[in-house]
Design a protein around this motif. Structure first.
Motif, PDB file in Angstrom:
ATOM      1  N   LYS A  44      -5.715   6.975   6.029  1.00  0.00           N
ATOM      2  CA  LYS A  44      -5.235   5.643   6.384  1.00  0.00           C
ATOM      3  C   LYS A  44      -3.981   5.298   5.575  1.00  0.00           C
ATOM      4  N   ALA A  45      -4.029   5.649   4.285  1.00  0.00           N
ATOM      5  CA  ALA A  45      -2.894   5.324   3.424  1.00  0.00           C
ATOM      6  C   ALA A  45      -1.633   6.066   3.855  1.00  0.00           C
ATOM      7  N   PHE A  46      -1.780   7.339   4.223  1.00  0.00           N
ATOM      8  CA  PHE A  46      -0.624   8.141   4.643  1.00  0.00           C
ATOM      9  C   PHE A  46      -0.311   7.994   6.135  1.00  0.00           C
ATOM     10  N   LYS A  47      -1.126   7.182   6.819  1.00  0.00           N
ATOM     11  CA  LYS A  47      -0.949   6.951   8.260  1.00  0.00           C
ATOM     12  C   LYS A  47      -1.054   8.250   9.063  1.00  0.00           C
ATOM     13  N   VAL A  48      -2.067   9.037   8.726  1.00  0.00           N
ATOM     14  CA  VAL A  48      -2.371  10.271   9.459  1.00  0.00           C
ATOM     15  C   VAL A  48      -3.467   9.918  10.457  1.00  0.00           C
ATOM     16  N   HIS A  49      -3.177  10.047  11.725  1.00  0.00           N
ATOM     17  CA  HIS A  49      -4.086   9.547  12.759  1.00  0.00           C
ATOM     18  C   HIS A  49      -5.189  10.539  13.127  1.00  0.00           C
ATOM     19  N   HIS A  50      -4.923  11.832  12.962  1.00  0.00           N
ATOM     20  CA  HIS A  50      -5.906  12.838  13.386  1.00  0.00           C
ATOM     21  C   HIS A  50      -6.233  13.775  12.229  1.00  0.00           C
ATOM     22  N   TYR A  51      -6.605  13.167  11.087  1.00  0.00           N
ATOM     23  CA  TYR A  51      -6.914  13.979   9.909  1.00  0.00           C
ATOM     24  C   TYR A  51      -8.089  14.921  10.168  1.00  0.00           C
ATOM     25  N   ASP A  52      -8.962  14.540  11.112  1.00  0.00           N
ATOM     26  CA  ASP A  52     -10.145  15.361  11.393  1.00  0.00           C
ATOM     27  C   ASP A  52      -9.757  16.764  11.860  1.00  0.00           C
ATOM     28  N   VAL A  72       0.833  -1.206   0.000  1.00  0.00           N
ATOM     29  CA  VAL A  72       0.000   0.000   0.000  1.00  0.00           C
ATOM     30  C   VAL A  72       0.866   1.253   0.000  1.00  0.00           C
ATOM     31  N   GLN A  73       1.904   1.259   0.843  1.00  0.00           N
ATOM     32  CA  GLN A  73       2.781   2.424   0.906  1.00  0.00           C
ATOM     33  C   GLN A  73       3.517   2.635  -0.419  1.00  0.00           C
ATOM     34  N   THR A  74       3.889   1.554  -1.066  1.00  0.00           N
ATOM     35  CA  THR A  74       4.534   1.659  -2.378  1.00  0.00           C
ATOM     36  C   THR A  74       3.577   2.302  -3.374  1.00  0.00           C
ATOM     37  N   ALA A  75       2.314   1.883  -3.319  1.00  0.00           N
ATOM     38  CA  ALA A  75       1.299   2.452  -4.217  1.00  0.00           C
ATOM     39  C   ALA A  75       1.090   3.932  -3.940  1.00  0.00           C
ATOM     40  N   VAL A  76       0.996   4.294  -2.674  1.00  0.00           N
ATOM     41  CA  VAL A  76       0.761   5.692  -2.291  1.00  0.00           C
ATOM     42  C   VAL A  76       1.938   6.569  -2.697  1.00  0.00           C
ATOM     43  N   GLN A  77       3.159   6.076  -2.472  1.00  0.00           N
ATOM     44  CA  GLN A  77       4.345   6.871  -2.780  1.00  0.00           C
ATOM     45  C   GLN A  77       4.423   7.208  -4.267  1.00  0.00           C
ATOM     46  N   PHE A  78       3.848   6.359  -5.093  1.00  0.00           N
ATOM     47  CA  PHE A  78       3.928   6.596  -6.523  1.00  0.00           C
ATOM     48  C   PHE A  78       3.062   7.776  -6.955  1.00  0.00           C
ATOM     49  N   LEU A 133       8.637  15.150   2.835  1.00  0.00           N
ATOM     50  CA  LEU A 133       7.532  15.722   3.614  1.00  0.00           C
ATOM     51  C   LEU A 133       7.031  14.746   4.654  1.00  0.00           C
ATOM     52  N   GLN A 134       6.491  15.288   5.746  1.00  0.00           N
ATOM     53  CA  GLN A 134       5.839  14.464   6.754  1.00  0.00           C
ATOM     54  C   GLN A 134       4.555  13.871   6.163  1.00  0.00           C
ATOM     55  N   PRO A 135       4.115  12.689   6.646  1.00  0.00           N
ATOM     56  CA  PRO A 135       2.872  12.103   6.127  1.00  0.00           C
ATOM     57  C   PRO A 135       1.691  13.069   6.168  1.00  0.00           C
ATOM     58  N   VAL A 136       1.558  13.843   7.236  1.00  0.00           N
ATOM     59  CA  VAL A 136       0.432  14.759   7.352  1.00  0.00           C
ATOM     60  C   VAL A 136       0.514  15.868   6.298  1.00  0.00           C
ATOM     61  N   GLU A 137       1.735  16.285   5.925  1.00  0.00           N
ATOM     62  CA  GLU A 137       1.884  17.294   4.873  1.00  0.00           C
ATOM     63  C   GLU A 137       1.489  16.706   3.519  1.00  0.00           C
ATOM     64  N   ARG A 138       1.940  15.488   3.268  1.00  0.00           N
ATOM     65  CA  ARG A 138       1.569  14.844   1.999  1.00  0.00           C
ATOM     66  C   ARG A 138       0.064  14.670   1.896  1.00  0.00           C
TER      67      ARG A 138
END
Length: 945
Positions: A823-831, A774-780, A794-799
């Motif tokens: 979920k894909a970027f592993k951002v826990h508090h996107y809200d 999944v991370q490989t797919a997202v990074q692309f 960049l930090q996951p939350v920035e991406r």
């Protein structure tokens, strides 16, 4: 020239290469919004988990159609068959317009597709005539000779499988998938462990799909049923007042003795009977008897109605004041006598027995009739006058007559199966009536009047009228709340038992009279033609033993509705005396066999089911697995299940299937993930180190292929097919396709690894591989304007934030997209990054002006990142802070400013470009954001240090 049998045997299916998910999402949303206008809802609105028929159609046609080298032509043909091409859309729009305005259709056709769909008829509403113009082009592309969808489906089935295609759904539920497959012309195998599900599936074929002659017989059976029941009720004389008025609704409440005062008090949460009619209940203290009389009053102002809003139940407490001065307040839990014994919750309620149907005199909870709404036909026309009245002595005599009659016949009726004698089995949903009311048998959820009507219906039941019984049970039980509506029509109404998927007991409720249920004896069933043969069975998914070419399934998963529990509400009524057409089914919920939850039993049950399906399909068979995910663990579980079942992912798509009403605070929005599966034919082995390159290459090819098709479609003047969310899902699929092709990775047997029991809190080898894929797919999916190396810094939350800015620019609005990317970027508090006004289908990120100074520093994920510092600088510019001061603050707020200077300018340019051209409001001003970001980008580039 006709296609030869098996000519397409080894051709890939269209759904494995392309699927116009944005258009299908719009069509699915349109169908879900139709409510009672949906084709199968009239058979049983209590079944909520319905996948749109248009989505099922898309999946089945997509599985039969071949993918050729001409993807644009493939898409054109698919859209024609789906009724989504421009010429068909014109007909669908014209059908909604008066003849005089049909020349305005051209103006509608330039709107975005979702808006066209919202204004058009659904394609299924217009029937086969909608497709008359398509056949020459379809036949030319496919080498077929069809003049209807069903003919085409048969010819494609022969070309692919050597026969008319056989489609199976072994989790048939409400029957949406089997019905659509049969309507398209496939032969169908439908099964479900639950007999109510099988009944709904049977009804789709035999009632909605009935011929004109059969439909006439059904209407006649309905007429005879109401005549019989009406005569039984009229002979008893228990629904008329003798003055020309017939009861419409009876309102009942629970009554208890207050332990503080010794008074007998009715439990009524609101004393408002009808907001529209301005009717309230007034409690009149009878001091000598320590009880309350209840007087029903019409009042002359909204203020007086509002004063009656608070009743005797407030925040879980009984509240009353006999003298208007002293207020007594006591918890209803105390009255019930709640206590704990070890870990078990108990209370002092007497457990009702099989012979009970009303409370006994010494029970804690008594029951009282406190209001009746009457109706009387107006002298002219078919409209009614309505009146709410206090309960009189004559009303109580009629009430007692019903109680006596039911009491006299209860044992006989239970013996004959007219009334349930089935015990309520404890469970997640069924514990509620046992614990809170002491009800132990299913008939305890019905009062004497409700039992009477349901019994009379049961006495004259047939297979075709059994749907009337289940509808009446749903609208007329002790758990049907009274809605004191604002409407001035009927003045109020009773809700359904399953207006939510639980069995919550009530302090007051409404009971419909027979006269208020007449419409339910004549449900407005839709009409559709069924072209395929069908079979319906009650057995578990693992018991299938017939070969089928295509499996389309929407299995139970995660926190899905517990139908195995709540449908016992209906099973109890039908199990001893089902109509002969259903008599061979197993009339039991068989809870222990049901696949449910997210635990080990769920995974093992699913593996057994999908392995059996894989074994019962040809080598070129195809499976379409739908699931609506609410937790990240379910995605991983599904991948484990697929691997262990000997299947391989060949594509994945994401379709929005839920409406705004599906959004509950704190809950994830539901969309449907569609996985396309094939048998895994080879025993391949690889190593994790080699997988990265292979996955990245597969993701790149898949994404570039879809982007290329999207560009070609746009070049023709059409809307784009895919958003980044769709490309993300396609990337997942490509990654999973690579993974699930292998039987051994790093020397480990992947079937054994997938079947291995999970250890709580510990990731399995399979989980780690899926995360990696999944991370490989997202990074692309690097946004245009950034280099891959920059993006990865960049930090996951920035991406996440920047990726969603791009999606908003593309017009994506659904909250589930944000959830999926988080979920894909592993951002826990996107809200924390979302606008406070976000809804299920209208979501967006906060602008810099909404963040203001929040999360500049601290423990939040976004705090201290270069992007957060940049957004604060944009905010300052919007407040007309001097540019030099803004840059100074940016240097202070941004960690490692100098190394990040070029990237900051690039992010500011990016934000400016993506915020331009977006429509704003008084509070949402993306143009201001764009202007300030543009100024900031120039200032950063020109800054001399």
């Amino acid at each position: 020239m006709a296609l030869a049998p098996f000519e397409w045997k080894d051709k890939p299916a269209l759904i494995e290469h392309l699927f116009p998910v944005q258009k299908i999402s719009a069509e699915s949303y349109k169908e879900q919004m139709a409510g009672s206008g949906k084709t199968l809802t009239a058979l049983g609105s209590y079944w909520k988990g319905r996948k749109p028929l248009i989505l099922n159609k898309a999946c089945i046609l997509g599985s039969l159609l071949p993918a050729t080298e001409d993807h644009l032509k493939d898409l054109e043909i698919f859209e024609m068959l789906m009724g989504m091409d421009t010429e068909t859309m014109k007909k669908r729009l014209e059908a909604t317009l008066p003849f005089s305005k049909r020349d305005t259709v051209g103006e509608l056709l330039v709107l975005p597709y979702s808006e066209q769909v919202s204004k058009a008829k659904r394609s299924e509403e217009l029937g086969d005539l909608l497709y008359a113009h398509i056949w020459s082009r379809v036949n030319r592309h496919l080498d077929t000779s069809a003049n209807s969808i069903s003919e085409l489906v048969e010819q494609m089935g022969i070309a692919r499988f050597g026969r008319r295609p056989k489609v199976a759904d072994v989790f048939s539920g409400s029957g949406q998938i089997p019905f659509e497959a049969a309507r398209l012309g496939c032969d169908v195998y439908a099964s479900d462990l639950n007999p109510i599900a099988c009944m709904l599936t049977w009804g789709g074929f035999n009632i909605v799909g009935a011929s004109k002659e059969e439909r006439a017989n059904i209407v006649e059976a309905q007429k005879k049923l109401i005549e019989h029941v009406q005569k039984e009720i009229d002979d008893l004389g228990v629904e008329k007042d003798g003055g020309g008025w017939r009861a419409k609704v009876y309102l009942y409440c629970v009554e208890v003795v207050c332990p503080q005062s010794g008074w007998k008090v009715p439990l009524i949460p609101s004393l408002v009977i009808s907001k529209g009619y301005k009717v309230i209940a007034e409690l009149i203290p009878i001091h000598i008897e320590k009880r309350y009389d209840i007087k029903i009053r019409y009042v002359d102002s909204t203020e007086k109605v509002e004063l009656a809003e608070k009743g005797t139940v407030q925040d879980g407490d009984l509240v009353h004041s006999p003298d208007g001065i002293t207020q007594y307040r006591v918890s209803i839990k105390t009255i019930r006598g709640d206590y704990k014994e070890g870990k078990e919750n108990k209370n002092r309620l007497r457990m009702w027995e099989k012979a009970d149907f009303t409370p006994r005199p010494d029970d804690i909870f008594q029951e009282r009739l406190y209001c009746i709404q009457w109706m009387k036909k107006k002298p002219t026309g078919s409209k009614y006058d309505y009146e709410f009245r206090s309960v009189t002595h004559d009303d109580l005599k009629r009430e007692q007559k019903v109680i006596n009659y039911v009491g006299k016949h209860l044992e006989e009726w239970q013996e004959k199966g007219y009334i349930p004698d089935m015990v309520i089995e404890a469970g997640d949903k069924t514990d509620e009536p046992i614990r809170t009311r002491g009800w132990t048998h299913w008939h305890h959820l019905f009062n004497p009047r409700q039992l009477l009507v349901a019994t009379f219906v049961q006495k004259y039941l047939s297979a075709y009228t059994s749907y009337i019984l289940t509808s009446i049970l749903d609208i007329n039980s002790r758990v049907c709340r009274w809605n004191n509506s604002e409407s001035k029509g009927a003045g109020g109404n009773t809700s359904n038992t399953f207006d939510n998927q639980a069995l919550n007991t009530l302090y007051n409720y409404g009971t419909r009279s027979l006269g208020n249920m007449i419409n339910f004896f004549f449900p407005q069933y839709k009409e559709s033609s069924i072209y395929g043969k069908w079979k319906v069975f009650t057995h578990s998914a693992q018991k299938i033993n017939e070969e089928n070419d295509i499996y389309v399934t929407d299995p139970p998963y995660g926190d899905a509705v517990k139908y195995e529990e709540i449908t016992e509400f209906f099973i109890a009524w039908l199990r001893k005396n089902p109509p002969k057409e259903f008599a061979h089914w197993t009339w039991d919920s068989r809870r222990t066999l049901a696949i449910k939850g997210e635990d080990e039993d769920f995974r093992q049950g699913m593996v057994a089911a999908y392995r059996k399906m894989a074994n019962n399909m040809p080598d070129n068979g195809i499976q379409v697995l739908m699931f609506t995910h609410q937790s990240g663990a379910i995605w991983a579980d599904m991948a484990n299940i697929i691997w262990a079942s000997g299947l391989q992912v060949t594509a994945a798509w994401y379709v929005v299937t839920e409406t705004d009403s599906a959004l509950r605070q704190g809950a994830n929005v539901k969309g449907t993930i569609i996985l396309i599966l094939r048998k895994r034919h080879h025993e391949l082995e690889t190593f994790r180190d080699d997988l990265g390159w292979e996955i990245e290459e597969a993701v790149r090819e898949q994404v570039e292929s879809l982007i290329g098709l999207d560009i070609k479609v746009k070049a023709q003047g059409s809307e784009g097919l895919y958003t980044d969310a769709d490309l993300q899902m396609a990337g997942y699929a490509a990654a999973l396709k690579v993974l699930t092709a292998y039987s051994r990775i790093d020397g480990k047997d992947m079937i054994a690894e997938a079947e291995a029991p999970r250890q709580k809190g510990k990731k399995t080898f399979v989980d780690e591989l899926i995360d990696f894929a999944v991370q490989t797919a997202v990074q692309f999916l690097v946004p245009v304007g950034f280099e891959k190396v920059e993006w990865q810094k960049l930090q996951p939350v920035e991406r996440f934030y920047l990726k969603m800015v791009e999606m908003e620019h593309q017009g994506a609005k659904t909250l589930d997209n944000y959830q999926n990317f988080a979920k894909a970027f592993k951002v826990h508090h996107y809200d924390q990054l979302m606008s406070d006004n976000s809804k299920a289908n209208s979501a967006r990120l906060k602008l810099s002006t909404e963040f203001k100074g929040a999360m500049i520093s601290g423990d939040a994920e976004f705090a201290g990142t270069p992007l957060r510092a940049l957004l604060y600088a944009v905010f300052e510019l919007s407040k007309e802070v001097e540019v030099d001061d803004v840059l100074l603050h940016l240097m202070e707020n941004c960690p490692n400013y100098l190394p990040n200077k070029t990237l900051l300018a690039k992010m500011a340019d990016y934000l400016a470009g993506k915020r331009e051209g977006i429509k704003g409001t008084k509070t949402f001003k993306p143009e201001l954001e764009a202007s300030c970001a543009r100024i900031l980008a120039e200032a950063i580039r020109n800054q001399r240090l």
